[in-house]
Write a protein that holds these residues in place. Structure first.
Motif, PDB file in Angstrom:
ATOM      1  N   VAL A  41       0.858  -1.182   0.000  1.00 17.29           N
ATOM      2  CA  VAL A  41       0.000   0.000   0.000  1.00 17.29           C
ATOM      3  C   VAL A  41       0.898   1.237   0.000  1.00 17.29           C
ATOM      4  CG1 VAL A  41      -1.907   1.189   1.145  1.00 17.29           C
ATOM      5  CG2 VAL A  41      -1.661  -1.297   1.397  1.00 17.29           C
ATOM      6  N   PHE A  42       0.594   2.176  -0.888  1.00 11.45           N
ATOM      7  CA  PHE A  42       1.298   3.452  -0.914  1.00 11.45           C
ATOM      8  C   PHE A  42       0.388   4.487  -0.265  1.00 11.45           C
ATOM      9  CE2 PHE A  42       3.116   0.911  -4.251  1.00 11.45           C
ATOM     10  CZ  PHE A  42       4.479   1.086  -4.033  1.00 11.45           C
ATOM     11  N   VAL A  43       0.902   5.158   0.750  1.00  6.78           N
ATOM     12  CA  VAL A  43       0.099   6.096   1.524  1.00  6.78           C
ATOM     13  C   VAL A  43       0.669   7.500   1.331  1.00  6.78           C
ATOM     14  CG1 VAL A  43      -0.794   6.684   3.810  1.00  6.78           C
ATOM     15  CG2 VAL A  43      -0.362   4.277   3.217  1.00  6.78           C
ATOM     16  N   GLU A  44      -0.152   8.393   0.784  1.00  9.40           N
ATOM     17  CA  GLU A  44       0.227   9.794   0.626  1.00  9.40           C
ATOM     18  C   GLU A  44      -0.238  10.550   1.862  1.00  9.40           C
ATOM     19  OE1 GLU A  44      -0.899  11.648  -3.076  1.00  9.40           O
ATOM     20  OE2 GLU A  44      -0.893   9.696  -4.072  1.00  9.40           O
TER      21      GLU A  44
ATOM     22  N   GLN B  86      -4.139   1.580  14.161  1.00 14.77           N
ATOM     23  CA  GLN B  86      -3.226   1.555  15.310  1.00 14.77           C
ATOM     24  C   GLN B  86      -2.004   2.459  15.149  1.00 14.77           C
ATOM     25  OE1 GLN B  86      -2.121  -2.531  16.036  1.00 14.77           O
ATOM     26  NE2 GLN B  86      -4.145  -3.072  16.823  1.00 14.77           N
ATOM     27  N   HIS B  87      -1.605   2.729  13.917  1.00 12.90           N
ATOM     28  CA  HIS B  87      -0.350   3.454  13.723  1.00 12.90           C
ATOM     29  C   HIS B  87      -0.504   4.740  12.904  1.00 12.90           C
ATOM     30  CE1 HIS B  87       1.964   0.199  15.483  1.00 12.90           C
ATOM     31  NE2 HIS B  87       1.354  -0.658  14.683  1.00 12.90           N
ATOM     32  N   LEU B  88      -1.034   4.592  11.693  1.00  9.92           N
ATOM     33  CA  LEU B  88      -1.028   5.736  10.778  1.00  9.92           C
ATOM     34  C   LEU B  88      -1.886   6.891  11.274  1.00  9.92           C
ATOM     35  CD1 LEU B  88      -1.118   3.878   7.331  1.00  9.92           C
ATOM     36  CD2 LEU B  88       0.872   4.666   8.641  1.00  9.92           C
ATOM     37  N   THR B  89      -3.052   6.603  11.828  1.00 11.07           N
ATOM     38  CA  THR B  89      -3.924   7.679  12.311  1.00 11.07           C
ATOM     39  C   THR B  89      -3.351   8.389  13.533  1.00 11.07           C
ATOM     40  OG1 THR B  89      -5.185   6.124  13.673  1.00 11.07           O
ATOM     41  CG2 THR B  89      -6.043   6.607  11.451  1.00 11.07           C
ATOM     42  N   ARG B  90      -2.353   7.778  14.165  1.00 11.31           N
ATOM     43  CA  ARG B  90      -1.743   8.377  15.362  1.00 11.31           C
ATOM     44  C   ARG B  90      -0.470   9.161  15.053  1.00 11.31           C
ATOM     45  NH1 ARG B  90      -2.746   3.366  19.580  1.00 11.31           N
ATOM     46  NH2 ARG B  90      -4.980   3.260  19.192  1.00 11.31           N
ATOM     47  N   LEU B  91      -0.086   9.221  13.792  1.00 15.23           N
ATOM     48  CA  LEU B  91       1.113   9.980  13.429  1.00 15.23           C
ATOM     49  C   LEU B  91       0.886  11.469  13.681  1.00 15.23           C
ATOM     50  CD1 LEU B  91       2.077   8.139  10.126  1.00 15.23           C
ATOM     51  CD2 LEU B  91       3.420   8.198  12.242  1.00 15.23           C
ATOM     52  N   PRO B  92       1.881  12.160  14.234  1.00 16.17           N
ATOM     53  CA  PRO B  92       1.702  13.577  14.575  1.00 16.17           C
ATOM     54  C   PRO B  92       1.676  14.487  13.349  1.00 16.17           C
ATOM     55  CG  PRO B  92       3.950  12.873  15.045  1.00 16.17           C
ATOM     56  CD  PRO B  92       3.192  11.643  14.641  1.00 16.17           C
TER      57      PRO B  92
ATOM     58  N   GLN C 202      -4.084  15.096   6.217  1.00 15.48           N
ATOM     59  CA  GLN C 202      -4.805  14.299   5.233  1.00 15.48           C
ATOM     60  C   GLN C 202      -3.977  13.079   4.864  1.00 15.48           C
ATOM     61  OE1 GLN C 202      -6.019  16.654   1.920  1.00 15.48           O
ATOM     62  NE2 GLN C 202      -6.726  14.922   0.723  1.00 15.48           N
ATOM     63  N   MET C 203      -4.684  11.976   4.567  1.00 14.42           N
ATOM     64  CA  MET C 203      -4.026  10.731   4.211  1.00 14.42           C
ATOM     65  C   MET C 203      -4.816  10.045   3.110  1.00 14.42           C
ATOM     66  SD  MET C 203      -3.025   7.706   6.902  1.00 14.42           S
ATOM     67  CE  MET C 203      -2.908   8.914   8.182  1.00 14.42           C
ATOM     68  N   GLN C 204      -4.120   9.537   2.100  1.00  7.78           N
ATOM     69  CA  GLN C 204      -4.786   8.806   1.020  1.00  7.78           C
ATOM     70  C   GLN C 204      -3.979   7.548   0.727  1.00  7.78           C
ATOM     71  OE1 GLN C 204      -6.108  11.016  -2.402  1.00  7.78           O
ATOM     72  NE2 GLN C 204      -5.623   9.312  -3.759  1.00  7.78           N
TER      73      GLN C 204
ATOM     74  N   ALA D  95       1.638  15.706  -2.086  1.00  5.90           N
ATOM     75  CA  ALA D  95       1.746  15.109  -0.750  1.00  5.90           C
ATOM     76  C   ALA D  95       3.069  15.520  -0.122  1.00  5.90           C
ATOM     77  CB  ALA D  95       1.670  13.588  -0.839  1.00  5.90           C
ATOM     78  N   ASP D  96       3.091  15.587   1.200  1.00  6.65           N
ATOM     79  CA  ASP D  96       4.341  15.878   1.905  1.00  6.65           C
ATOM     80  C   ASP D  96       5.210  14.619   2.011  1.00  6.65           C
ATOM     81  OD1 ASP D  96       3.856  18.630   2.436  1.00  6.65           O
ATOM     82  OD2 ASP D  96       2.461  18.042   4.023  1.00  6.65           O
ATOM     83  N   TYR D  97       4.571  13.479   2.231  1.00  5.33           N
ATOM     84  CA  TYR D  97       5.281  12.216   2.353  1.00  5.33           C
ATOM     85  C   TYR D  97       4.548  11.134   1.581  1.00  5.33           C
ATOM     86  CZ  TYR D  97       7.996  14.109   6.251  1.00  5.33           C
ATOM     87  OH  TYR D  97       8.839  14.862   7.025  1.00  5.33           O
TER      88      TYR D  97
END
Length: 153
Positions: free
Chosen positions: A67-70, A124-130, A134-136, A104-106
């Motif tokens: 999975v590629f996450v922007e 558990q992880h991605l939604t908790r990143l500081p 936005q995430m896609q 995207a920044d990352y």
């Protein structure tokens, strides 16, 4: 220091066959074993060869889904970037994280067992990143081409 064509041939072979013996390598690049060994040691000490690794089969290890996450951050302040990068580096399922120029920044490369497992990683992880605004996520349907070999020719 710069590298010559012989060094480039050595690097090309080592990228494809990292476990090749020095004798085989020297024969492949048409160089004496001692001269080949000295060149490999120099390439290592100068940082051209960063490491030797085993490339594992994701399917056999039960993580065939890529999975590629922007990710877009709320701001690009140094402290936000630093906090994000430290946090994302601690997620074992993230294989790569790239700071981007563009929309995207990352971009993250994440491996998972399946979509349910990715949902767990996301929750558990991605939604908790500081600092995330936005995430896609985009699922790879099939890997058409993949290499770790850099062009050294």
């Amino acid at each position: 220091m710069s590298i010559d064509q012989l060094d480039r041939r050595i690097l090309a072979v080592l990228q494809k066959k990292g476990r090749i013996s020095n004798a085989e390598l020297s024969e492949t690049v048409n160089l004496s074993a001692s001269a080949c060994h000295r060149r490999v040691q120099r390439l290592e000490s100068e940082g051209y060869i960063r490491d030797y690794v085993a490339l594992l089969d994701a399917r056999k290890l039960g993580v065939p889904t890529t999975v590629f996450v922007e990710i877009t951050l709320q701001t690009q302040a140094d402290e936000v970037l630093d906090a994000f990068e430290k946090a994302v580096a601690r997620i074992p399922d993230v294989l790569e994280c790239h700071l981007m120029a563009g929309t995207a920044d990352y971009i993250l490369k994440v491996v998972a067992e399946n979509t349910d497992d990715f949902a767990r990683i996301h929750r558990q992880h991605l939604t908790r990143l500081p600092g995330v605004a936005q995430m896609q996520s985009s699922f790879a349907l099939r890997t058409v081409f993949k290499t770790t070999a850099l062009p050294v020719g």
